[in-house]
Design a protein around this motif. Sequence first.
Motif, PDB file in Angstrom:
ATOM      1  N   ASN A  59       0.819  -1.220   0.000  1.00 14.71           N
ATOM      2  CA  ASN A  59       0.000   0.000   0.000  1.00 14.71           C
ATOM      3  C   ASN A  59       0.846   1.261   0.000  1.00 14.71           C
ATOM      4  OD1 ASN A  59      -2.331  -1.524  -0.025  1.00 14.71           O
ATOM      5  ND2 ASN A  59      -2.640  -1.410   2.180  1.00 14.71           N
ATOM      6  N   LYS A  60       1.925   1.261   0.758  1.00 22.56           N
ATOM      7  CA  LYS A  60       2.815   2.424   0.778  1.00 22.56           C
ATOM      8  C   LYS A  60       3.464   2.635  -0.600  1.00 22.56           C
ATOM      9  CE  LYS A  60       3.848   2.301   5.711  1.00 22.56           C
ATOM     10  NZ  LYS A  60       3.415   3.646   6.061  1.00 22.56           N
ATOM     11  N   ASN A  63       0.825   4.120  -2.889  1.00 24.19           N
ATOM     12  CA  ASN A  63       0.609   5.524  -2.533  1.00 24.19           C
ATOM     13  C   ASN A  63       1.713   6.416  -3.092  1.00 24.19           C
ATOM     14  OD1 ASN A  63      -1.790   5.025  -1.210  1.00 24.19           O
ATOM     15  ND2 ASN A  63      -0.831   4.875   0.809  1.00 24.19           N
ATOM     16  N   LYS A  66       0.976   6.945  -6.752  1.00 25.94           N
ATOM     17  CA  LYS A  66      -0.121   7.906  -6.907  1.00 25.94           C
ATOM     18  C   LYS A  66       0.367   9.330  -6.690  1.00 25.94           C
ATOM     19  CE  LYS A  66      -3.713   4.748  -5.336  1.00 25.94           C
ATOM     20  NZ  LYS A  66      -4.644   4.448  -4.230  1.00 25.94           N
ATOM     21  N   ASP A  67       1.198   9.523  -5.667  1.00 29.28           N
ATOM     22  CA  ASP A  67       1.731  10.858  -5.394  1.00 29.28           C
ATOM     23  C   ASP A  67       2.597  11.355  -6.555  1.00 29.28           C
ATOM     24  OD1 ASP A  67       0.452  10.928  -2.956  1.00 29.28           O
ATOM     25  OD2 ASP A  67       2.253  10.474  -1.782  1.00 29.28           O
TER      26      ASP A  67
END
Length: 82
Positions: A59-60, A63, A66-67
């Motif tokens: 998940n990290k 993320n 996505k960033d």
Amino acid sequence: MRIHEKFFSQLMEYSFEIVIDKELAKEIAMDTLQTLWQNRKTVASMVNPVGWLFKCDHNKSLNELKDKRRKKKLKINGFKMK
């Protein structure tokens, strides 16, 4: 063997498969282990703490992608991100 020694390289490799950036994968793995430490009491009572650890790393990593995409999109549209 300490948890860091046992899982750091595996987490880093797993993150690298997603983000394709060695330094970023290293940061994500360290952040994942820090999250593990912060949640150690909860994780200790889980049925599958290793699964939780890798899901957290996964998940990290997503993320971070996505960033990066969001920052790139804003830059393309004429906005600057710092």
